[in-house]
Motif scaffolding. Sequence first.
Motif, PDB file in Angstrom:
ATOM      1  N   SER A 195       1.044  -1.328  -0.144  1.00 59.62           N
ATOM      2  CA  SER A 195      -0.513  -0.116   0.530  1.00 59.62           C
ATOM      3  C   SER A 195       0.909   1.256   0.038  1.00 59.62           C
ATOM      4  CB  SER A 195      -0.821   0.108   1.276  1.00 59.62           C
ATOM      5  OG  SER A 195      -2.039  -0.422   0.860  1.00 59.62           O
ATOM      6  N   LEU A 196       1.981   1.117   0.681  1.00 56.54           N
ATOM      7  CA  LEU A 196       2.657   2.044   1.190  1.00 56.54           C
ATOM      8  C   LEU A 196       3.672   2.495  -0.620  1.00 56.54           C
ATOM      9  CD1 LEU A 196       3.760   4.896   2.089  1.00 56.54           C
ATOM     10  CD2 LEU A 196       6.203   2.921   2.778  1.00 56.54           C
ATOM     11  N   VAL A 197       3.886   1.429  -1.113  1.00 52.53           N
ATOM     12  CA  VAL A 197       4.745   1.816  -2.257  1.00 52.53           C
ATOM     13  C   VAL A 197       3.452   2.654  -3.507  1.00 52.53           C
ATOM     14  CG1 VAL A 197       5.280   0.333  -4.706  1.00 52.53           C
ATOM     15  CG2 VAL A 197       6.259  -0.302  -2.400  1.00 52.53           C
ATOM     16  N   GLU A 198       2.437   1.705  -3.308  1.00 54.57           N
ATOM     17  CA  GLU A 198       1.393   2.150  -4.655  1.00 54.57           C
ATOM     18  C   GLU A 198       1.271   3.611  -3.832  1.00 54.57           C
ATOM     19  OE1 GLU A 198      -3.582   1.959  -4.321  1.00 54.57           O
ATOM     20  OE2 GLU A 198      -2.441   0.435  -3.237  1.00 54.57           O
ATOM     21  N   HIS A 199       0.704   4.336  -2.687  1.00 56.27           N
ATOM     22  CA  HIS A 199       1.099   5.419  -2.642  1.00 56.27           C
ATOM     23  C   HIS A 199       1.977   6.378  -2.986  1.00 56.27           C
ATOM     24  CE1 HIS A 199      -3.498   4.568  -1.505  1.00 56.27           C
ATOM     25  NE2 HIS A 199      -2.950   3.990   0.009  1.00 56.27           N
ATOM     26  N   LEU A 200       2.857   6.130  -2.898  1.00 52.16           N
ATOM     27  CA  LEU A 200       3.765   6.250  -3.413  1.00 52.16           C
ATOM     28  C   LEU A 200       3.908   6.961  -4.592  1.00 52.16           C
ATOM     29  CD1 LEU A 200       7.102   5.346  -1.080  1.00 52.16           C
ATOM     30  CD2 LEU A 200       6.041   7.798  -1.051  1.00 52.16           C
ATOM     31  N   GLY A 201       3.630   5.851  -5.611  1.00 47.38           N
ATOM     32  CA  GLY A 201       3.696   5.910  -6.447  1.00 47.38           C
ATOM     33  C   GLY A 201       1.949   7.097  -6.931  1.00 47.38           C
ATOM     34  N   GLU A 202       1.149   7.233  -6.808  1.00 52.83           N
ATOM     35  CA  GLU A 202      -0.197   8.140  -7.005  1.00 52.83           C
ATOM     36  C   GLU A 202       0.796   9.605  -6.953  1.00 52.83           C
ATOM     37  OE1 GLU A 202      -3.721   6.261  -5.726  1.00 52.83           O
ATOM     38  OE2 GLU A 202      -3.094   7.374  -4.246  1.00 52.83           O
ATOM     39  N   LEU A 203       1.433   9.709  -5.786  1.00 53.60           N
ATOM     40  CA  LEU A 203       2.024  10.925  -5.268  1.00 53.60           C
ATOM     41  C   LEU A 203       3.136  11.451  -6.226  1.00 53.60           C
ATOM     42  CD1 LEU A 203       2.628  13.073  -3.497  1.00 53.60           C
ATOM     43  CD2 LEU A 203       3.822  11.985  -1.955  1.00 53.60           C
ATOM     44  N   GLY A 206       9.435   5.078  -2.978  1.00 52.08           N
ATOM     45  CA  GLY A 206       9.110   3.609  -3.872  1.00 52.08           C
ATOM     46  C   GLY A 206      10.021   2.986  -4.086  1.00 52.08           C
ATOM     47  N   VAL A 207      10.827   3.188  -4.747  1.00 50.79           N
ATOM     48  CA  VAL A 207      11.844   2.428  -5.846  1.00 50.79           C
ATOM     49  C   VAL A 207      12.760   1.387  -4.085  1.00 50.79           C
ATOM     50  CG1 VAL A 207      14.145   1.210  -6.033  1.00 50.79           C
ATOM     51  CG2 VAL A 207      11.936   3.320  -8.071  1.00 50.79           C
ATOM     52  N   GLU A 208      13.149   2.085  -3.303  1.00 51.98           N
ATOM     53  CA  GLU A 208      13.601   1.819  -2.078  1.00 51.98           C
ATOM     54  C   GLU A 208      12.701   0.739  -0.969  1.00 51.98           C
ATOM     55  OE1 GLU A 208      16.905   1.978  -1.802  1.00 51.98           O
ATOM     56  OE2 GLU A 208      17.153   2.540  -3.609  1.00 51.98           O
ATOM     57  N   ILE A 209      11.542   0.840  -1.756  1.00 52.29           N
ATOM     58  CA  ILE A 209      10.697   0.085  -0.297  1.00 52.29           C
ATOM     59  C   ILE A 209      10.368  -0.771  -0.846  1.00 52.29           C
ATOM     60  CG2 ILE A 209       8.190  -0.184   0.293  1.00 52.29           C
ATOM     61  CD1 ILE A 209       8.955   3.298   1.548  1.00 52.29           C
ATOM     62  N   ALA A 210       9.877  -0.914  -2.422  1.00 51.19           N
ATOM     63  CA  ALA A 210      10.008  -1.703  -3.240  1.00 51.19           C
ATOM     64  C   ALA A 210      10.923  -3.051  -2.755  1.00 51.19           C
ATOM     65  CB  ALA A 210       9.526  -1.364  -4.565  1.00 51.19           C
ATOM     66  N   ARG A 211      11.599  -2.510  -3.646  1.00 47.89           N
ATOM     67  CA  ARG A 211      13.357  -3.317  -3.050  1.00 47.89           C
ATOM     68  C   ARG A 211      13.049  -4.272  -1.927  1.00 47.89           C
ATOM     69  NH1 ARG A 211      16.860  -2.119  -7.421  1.00 47.89           N
ATOM     70  NH2 ARG A 211      16.917   0.077  -7.894  1.00 47.89           N
ATOM     71  N   HIS A 212      13.080  -3.613  -0.814  1.00 46.87           N
ATOM     72  CA  HIS A 212      12.866  -4.684   0.576  1.00 46.87           C
ATOM     73  C   HIS A 212      11.369  -5.604  -0.144  1.00 46.87           C
ATOM     74  CE1 HIS A 212      12.711  -4.882   4.789  1.00 46.87           C
ATOM     75  NE2 HIS A 212      11.087  -5.218   4.514  1.00 46.87           N
ATOM     76  N   GLN A 213      10.501  -4.743  -0.749  1.00 46.96           N
ATOM     77  CA  GLN A 213       9.156  -5.634  -0.474  1.00 46.96           C
ATOM     78  C   GLN A 213       9.868  -6.921  -0.777  1.00 46.96           C
ATOM     79  OE1 GLN A 213       6.070  -3.134  -2.025  1.00 46.96           O
ATOM     80  NE2 GLN A 213       4.652  -5.935  -2.326  1.00 46.96           N
ATOM     81  N   LEU A 214       9.990  -6.881  -2.518  1.00 50.10           N
ATOM     82  CA  LEU A 214      10.157  -7.705  -4.044  1.00 50.10           C
ATOM     83  C   LEU A 214      11.242  -8.835  -2.661  1.00 50.10           C
ATOM     84  CD1 LEU A 214      10.935  -8.901  -6.527  1.00 50.10           C
ATOM     85  CD2 LEU A 214      13.510  -7.976  -6.652  1.00 50.10           C
ATOM     86  N   ARG A 215      12.466  -8.342  -1.681  1.00 46.87           N
ATOM     87  CA  ARG A 215      13.155  -9.832  -0.923  1.00 46.87           C
ATOM     88  C   ARG A 215      11.679 -10.653   0.335  1.00 46.87           C
ATOM     89  NH1 ARG A 215      17.169  -5.200  -1.282  1.00 46.87           N
ATOM     90  NH2 ARG A 215      16.265  -5.366   1.107  1.00 46.87           N
ATOM     91  N   ARG A 216      10.837 -10.293   0.633  1.00 43.68           N
ATOM     92  CA  ARG A 216      10.042 -10.791   1.503  1.00 43.68           C
ATOM     93  C   ARG A 216       9.276 -11.380   0.477  1.00 43.68           C
ATOM     94  NH1 ARG A 216       4.903  -9.581   3.139  1.00 43.68           N
ATOM     95  NH2 ARG A 216       4.490  -9.708   4.978  1.00 43.68           N
ATOM     96  N   ASP A 217       8.392 -10.227  -1.141  1.00 41.58           N
ATOM     97  CA  ASP A 217       7.383 -11.080  -1.739  1.00 41.58           C
ATOM     98  C   ASP A 217       8.036 -10.962  -2.443  1.00 41.58           C
ATOM     99  OD1 ASP A 217       5.185 -12.109  -2.786  1.00 41.58           O
ATOM    100  OD2 ASP A 217       3.527 -10.525  -2.042  1.00 41.58           O
ATOM    101  N   PRO A 218       8.910 -11.918  -3.723  1.00 40.03           N
ATOM    102  CA  PRO A 218       8.803 -11.531  -4.924  1.00 40.03           C
ATOM    103  C   PRO A 218       7.980 -10.802  -5.838  1.00 40.03           C
ATOM    104  CG  PRO A 218      10.495 -13.646  -3.807  1.00 40.03           C
ATOM    105  CD  PRO A 218       8.722 -12.898  -3.009  1.00 40.03           C
ATOM    106  N   ASP A 219       6.749 -11.860  -5.853  1.00 40.21           N
ATOM    107  CA  ASP A 219       5.554 -11.976  -6.706  1.00 40.21           C
ATOM    108  C   ASP A 219       4.863 -10.388  -6.330  1.00 40.21           C
ATOM    109  OD1 ASP A 219       4.117 -11.901  -8.471  1.00 40.21           O
ATOM    110  OD2 ASP A 219       2.134 -13.733  -7.599  1.00 40.21           O
TER     111      ASP A 219
END
Length: 653
Positions: free
Chosen positions: A292-300, A320-333
Motif C-alpha cells: 500500500s505504501l509503494v502504491e501511494h508513493l506512486g500516486e503521489l 518507492g523504489v527503495e521500499i519496493a526493493r525491500h518488498q521484493l525480498r519479502r514477496d517476489p511476486d
Amino acid sequence: MTLGQEGPQTEAASSVDATSPARDINDAKLRQLAETLALPNRFAFYILVTEFDGHLGEARRMCRQLGTGPGVVVSPYRTRRGERRKRALTDRDAWPSALLQVLMTLADHAPRGPVWLDASSVPSPAGEQRIAADDDGWAALLRAMNQRRNALSQTLDRPLVFVCPLRLLRRLAHEAPDLWSVRSETVYLALPPLPQGIVPLPAEVARERANLSSTVLLERLEHARAALADARARFAIARRPAHLDAVRAALSATVEGLLALGRPAEALPLAQEAVECARDLVALVGDAALPSLVEHLGELGSTGVALGDVRIAFDAASEGVEIARHQLRRDPDQGAVGLAGMLNNLANILAAQGRFEQALATAEESLAVAQRMSEQTQRDNRPLLAALLSSLAVRLVEVGRLAEAHETAHRAVAAIRSLSESGLAPHAATLAVALNNLANLQGQLGDVAGAIASSSEAVAVLRELVGRNPKAFGPDLAMALHGVSLWLEFSGRTEEALRAARDSVAMYREMTEPMRVRNLHGWSVALMNLARQQFEANQPHLALQTAEEAYPLCQSWLEAAPIAGALPFARSSGAYATILLGCGEPGKAARAFAEGASALLTAAGPTLDAHHDVLRSLTEGHVQACDAAGAKVDEKLLERAARALASDEVTRT
C-alpha cells in the motif's frame, strides 16, 4: 471571535514561493475572483477551497490592489497578535449562533469589500476528534445560514466568501442545499510545498477511469468523496487499523478520480495524506502494509508529475523504489510489480532532469524485473511489459541508439495490439503513446510514410478518447496533432501540415489557463511550429505575430528545465530568428540565434553531443544576422561553439 484581522493571514501568504507553478495557478484564480468581487455591491455567495490559510491573505491583498477593499474576516477562532497559528474556538457550543449574528449585523459597520467567512484551517495541534467536533460546529452554522438565507441576502449587501477546506465542501452541499444551489462560483486552490524546478513530464497516471466519460468520472468522484468522509468519521470514533485502511483506500480512489479529471492541485494534499496513512499502517501492522505504501508513493509521484512539480515526483519515486526493493525480498511476486512500476516512474523523472544515461539504466532494470516476473509466475504481465517497452524506446532515443529504439518501439506497438484483440478501449491510451513514439523513430530513420501512418493512427485513437474525457486526453491529442503536422510537412503535404498545426494550437487554446501552464512545453512548441509553417506558406506577418506569442513561452520552459528544455528551445529560437530575418529584423534575429546556441552550450552533455548540427546552424545564423544588421558578432559564443564542435568552421570572417 475574530473580526477583520489581517496580520496572520498576510504573513502566512509570504511563505509561498513566487516561482512555484501552483503559485502561478493560484494567483490567476485569486485575481479572477478578486475582479469578480469588485462588481457593484450586492449579495453573492462564493466558495474558496484551500487547506492553507495564507491564501486568504493573498486574496485580500489582490482585492485591495484592485480597489475593491480587503473586506472583513469573520472567524470563530481567536488569534494572538503576530501569531500565524490559530488558537482554540471560543465558546464551543455557542459560537455558531454568535457567528451568524455577526454576519447579520455587519452591513452597518464593516469596512468596504467582501466578507470572508474563514474555516480554512483548524488550531494546531488538532487531532481527528478535534477536527470532527469543529466541523460539527460549522455544519450547525451552515444549517442556520441556510434557514435564514433570504434575510442574510437582504441584510448583507456585499459578497460572502466561504473559505473552507475540501472536507467541509460536501457538508456544505448537504447541510445548506439552498445556499449551495445559489453559489456564484467555487474556486479550488493548490497547495505548497514548493518545487525546486518545474518540469512538465509525460503523464504516468492510471488511465482506466480516464477512458470513461467526464460525467461518469464526476459521479465516481462524488462516491469516492462520500466514502472518504464516512471512513474519516469512523476512524475519528475508533482509531483502528481497519478504519485507517478504509481512509487510505478512499483517499486513493479520490486522488485517482481527481487526476483522471485533470485536477492535480486538488489531488495533491489528498495524495500526501494517503502516503501518511500508509506509513501509519506500516507502523501498526508491519511489512504487510508495504504494498500500500509503494502504491501511494506512486500516486503521489503521478500527482507531482501532473502538477509539474519535479521535486515531489522524484522524492516519491526514489523512496518507492527503495521500499519496493525491500518488498521484493519479502514477496517476489507482489514486490516485482511495485518495483517495475516505480523504476519506470523514476526513469521518466531522471530523463526530465537531463540524466539520460541513468534514466536508460533504470528503464532497462524496470523491464528486466517485469520479464523475470513473467517467467517465474503465472501472472499475465503483458500490459505492463508493453508500457515498459514503449518507455524504454524513448530512453534509447535520448542517448542516440535509434536502431535499438526503433525495434523496441515496434515490439511495444505489437504487444499492445495483441492486448487489444478483444477490445481496444482499455488499452487505447497506451497504444496512442506507443504509436507516437514509433512515429518519431520512423521519421528519424527516414521512413516518413510510416511516421505519418503511425502518428495519424495515434490522432484517431486520441480523438475518440477526447470525446469521452477532454481534460484527461486533450494535451495528448494536441501533441499528437503537432507530431503529424511535422511529418506531413516533411513529406511535402504542406496544406495538410498547416491544417494539423492549426488544429494542435486550437486544442491548446481551448484548455484552461492552469492546464496550459501544466503543458507549457507542448503549448510553446506547437505555437512556434505553427509560426514556422505560416512563414513557409508565405504568411510572414501572421507568422511573426504567432512567433512573438510563442517565444516568451519557450523562454519560460527553458528557465524551468534548462537541460531537458535546451534542444526544444534551441530549435524554437532558430525558427523565431528565421522569421525575424524574413520580416526585416536582423538585430533581433541575431539575438535569438545566440540565445538558442547558448542554451545548447549550457546544457552540454548528451543533449549537445547528439545535436551538433543544430548548434552549427544557430551559430552560422547568428553570423549572417549580424552581417545583415551591421552588428558585431558574439565572439565568446563563437569560441565556445567552435570548441564544442571540435572545429574551426564557425569563425568571424
